[in-house]
Scaffold this motif. Sequence first.
Motif, PDB file in Angstrom:
ATOM      1  N   LYS A   1     -15.030   0.616  19.150  1.00 20.78           N
ATOM      2  CA  LYS A   1     -14.111   1.709  19.510  1.00 20.78           C
ATOM      3  C   LYS A   1     -13.567   1.433  20.914  1.00 20.78           C
ATOM      4  O   LYS A   1     -14.280   1.524  21.913  1.00 20.78           O
ATOM      5  CB  LYS A   1     -14.840   3.052  19.469  1.00 20.78           C
ATOM      6  N   VAL A   2     -12.283   1.085  20.926  1.00 17.80           N
ATOM      7  CA  VAL A   2     -11.648   0.616  22.158  1.00 17.80           C
ATOM      8  C   VAL A   2     -11.055   1.790  22.940  1.00 17.80           C
ATOM      9  O   VAL A   2     -10.587   2.760  22.346  1.00 17.80           O
ATOM     10  CB  VAL A   2     -10.509  -0.378  21.796  1.00 17.80           C
ATOM     11  N   THR A   3     -11.077   1.691  24.248  1.00 16.22           N
ATOM     12  CA  THR A   3     -10.386   2.706  25.052  1.00 16.22           C
ATOM     13  C   THR A   3      -9.807   2.086  26.316  1.00 16.22           C
ATOM     14  O   THR A   3     -10.276   1.034  26.779  1.00 16.22           O
ATOM     15  CB  THR A   3     -11.343   3.856  25.453  1.00 16.22           C
TER      16      THR A   3
ATOM     17  N   MET B   1      -8.248  -2.213  15.397  1.00 10.49           N
ATOM     18  CA  MET B   1      -9.530  -1.694  15.865  1.00 10.49           C
ATOM     19  C   MET B   1      -9.423  -0.171  15.961  1.00 10.49           C
ATOM     20  O   MET B   1      -8.338   0.386  15.946  1.00 10.49           O
ATOM     21  CB  MET B   1      -9.843  -2.243  17.269  1.00 10.49           C
ATOM     22  N   ASP B   2     -10.576   0.486  16.087  1.00 10.25           N
ATOM     23  CA  ASP B   2     -10.543   1.942  16.311  1.00 10.25           C
ATOM     24  C   ASP B   2     -10.227   2.203  17.776  1.00 10.25           C
ATOM     25  O   ASP B   2     -10.531   1.368  18.640  1.00 10.25           O
ATOM     26  CB  ASP B   2     -11.901   2.562  15.958  1.00 10.25           C
ATOM     27  N   TYR B   3      -9.636   3.339  18.014  1.00 15.71           N
ATOM     28  CA  TYR B   3      -9.252   3.677  19.391  1.00 15.71           C
ATOM     29  C   TYR B   3      -9.807   5.053  19.747  1.00 15.71           C
ATOM     30  O   TYR B   3      -9.729   5.978  18.943  1.00 15.71           O
ATOM     31  CB  TYR B   3      -7.727   3.688  19.511  1.00 15.71           C
TER      32      TYR B   3
ATOM     33  N   GLU C   1      -2.688   3.398  21.910  1.00 17.01           N
ATOM     34  CA  GLU C   1      -3.406   3.638  20.650  1.00 17.01           C
ATOM     35  C   GLU C   1      -2.726   2.875  19.507  1.00 17.01           C
ATOM     36  O   GLU C   1      -3.385   2.260  18.670  1.00 17.01           O
ATOM     37  CB  GLU C   1      -3.435   5.135  20.335  1.00 17.01           C
ATOM     38  N   PHE C   2      -1.393   2.901  19.509  1.00 18.46           N
ATOM     39  CA  PHE C   2      -0.643   2.200  18.462  1.00 18.46           C
ATOM     40  C   PHE C   2      -0.960   0.699  18.491  1.00 18.46           C
ATOM     41  O   PHE C   2      -1.236   0.083  17.461  1.00 18.46           O
ATOM     42  CB  PHE C   2       0.862   2.438  18.677  1.00 18.46           C
ATOM     43  N   LEU C   3      -0.951   0.135  19.690  1.00 18.86           N
ATOM     44  CA  LEU C   3      -1.219  -1.308  19.829  1.00 18.86           C
ATOM     45  C   LEU C   3      -2.632  -1.662  19.336  1.00 18.86           C
ATOM     46  O   LEU C   3      -2.820  -2.644  18.609  1.00 18.86           O
ATOM     47  CB  LEU C   3      -1.046  -1.708  21.300  1.00 18.86           C
ATOM     48  N   VAL C   4      -3.591  -0.828  19.701  1.00 15.34           N
ATOM     49  CA  VAL C   4      -4.980  -1.131  19.332  1.00 15.34           C
ATOM     50  C   VAL C   4      -5.203  -0.952  17.825  1.00 15.34           C
ATOM     51  O   VAL C   4      -5.787  -1.809  17.161  1.00 15.34           O
ATOM     52  CB  VAL C   4      -5.957  -0.238  20.136  1.00 15.34           C
TER      53      VAL C   4
END
Length: 352
Positions: free
Chosen positions: A4-6, A27-29, A18-21
């Motif tokens: 889960k990326v932030t 990946m989850d954001y 968020e769109f890019l991730v």
Amino acid sequence: MKRKVTFPHFGDYCIPLEFLVTRGLEMDYVTPPPMTKRTLELGAKYSPDYVCAPFKYNLGSYIEAIECGADMLVQTGGACRLGYYGELHEQILRDLGYRFDFVNLARADYSKPYTLLAEFKKVNPDFSVAKVAAALLSAVKMAECMDRVDDYVRRNIGFEVENGSFEAEKQRFLSDLRRCETKKDVTAAFQQCMDNMKAIPTEKPKKPIKVAIVGEYYTIMDPFSNHNIEREMAKMGMVIERWMNLSNSMFHYPEKEIARKIRGYSKYNMGATSMATIDVALTCAKKGYDGIIHVKSFGCTPEMDSIPVLQNISSDYKIPILYFSFDSQTGDTGIQTRLEAFYDMIVMRKRA
Ligand code: SF4
């Protein structure tokens, strides 16, 4: 299990991130919670005292995102000591006992996209270059459209007939952006928003008071960090101009041309956003704006260095400049009082 990326919270730009991730890196954001007093208190509690405020905001934002489930933190880096913040943030968070992966884009060279790809690989080693490229184009388009909408709002919100009309339309636009899948969807959402905004009734005088806002990258773009100063000013009935935003700073920043334009005032690049600050202030002074507001975070050396230059511009072009330096201790009341006094002074000058 997907990580889960932030990214640290940064105004509304979490939407393109968020769109890019999610679409590009698949990946989850985790969207970091909106900034609050708690974010700042958390950041300030674990930061070195004299570090500039964006460091504290980012640290508080990381902690809150981890609390929401994020386990892969990304630092974007920047043109000043922000480029060194990643290592410090990582170390402080590890010392606090948090477990996460840390991707520091400051290690990449933004002028060489393949170095960015190497960092993206750390987020998702199996990412598809085609998907990332397509998502990146849509995300950039989103940021550009958001910046243009904000420009329009700043110029008109002070004159809306029905309180809240522009803000409601902007929020509708941001919700539409969250549902976009392609660049074409983004363009359509933007067009719809602009059509709706142009239809909002306003009562704008022929020669409204025009004030430019200049200053440090993070503070100027993050409404929480600058105590929503733009909205406070606009509400008094002014046109607010701000050049600094994500798309202008990344894609429309002709550094050599700016250096040539400001040479009479500054021979050297003092780092970060200082050249743009001086350039925009000088351009607006020449165009006959009624005032300039300079914002920076406490301890920001590049913007501190630009203040004497702004004072020279102010004196040469007889344009008033109001300076704000924000830190974790700044309160709303003092800001409001100074803004009102600045506005009254501009009105008096105009009458005279
Ligand atoms: S530009 Fe100034 S406030 Fe922003 S990160 Fe750099 S030193 Fe800190």
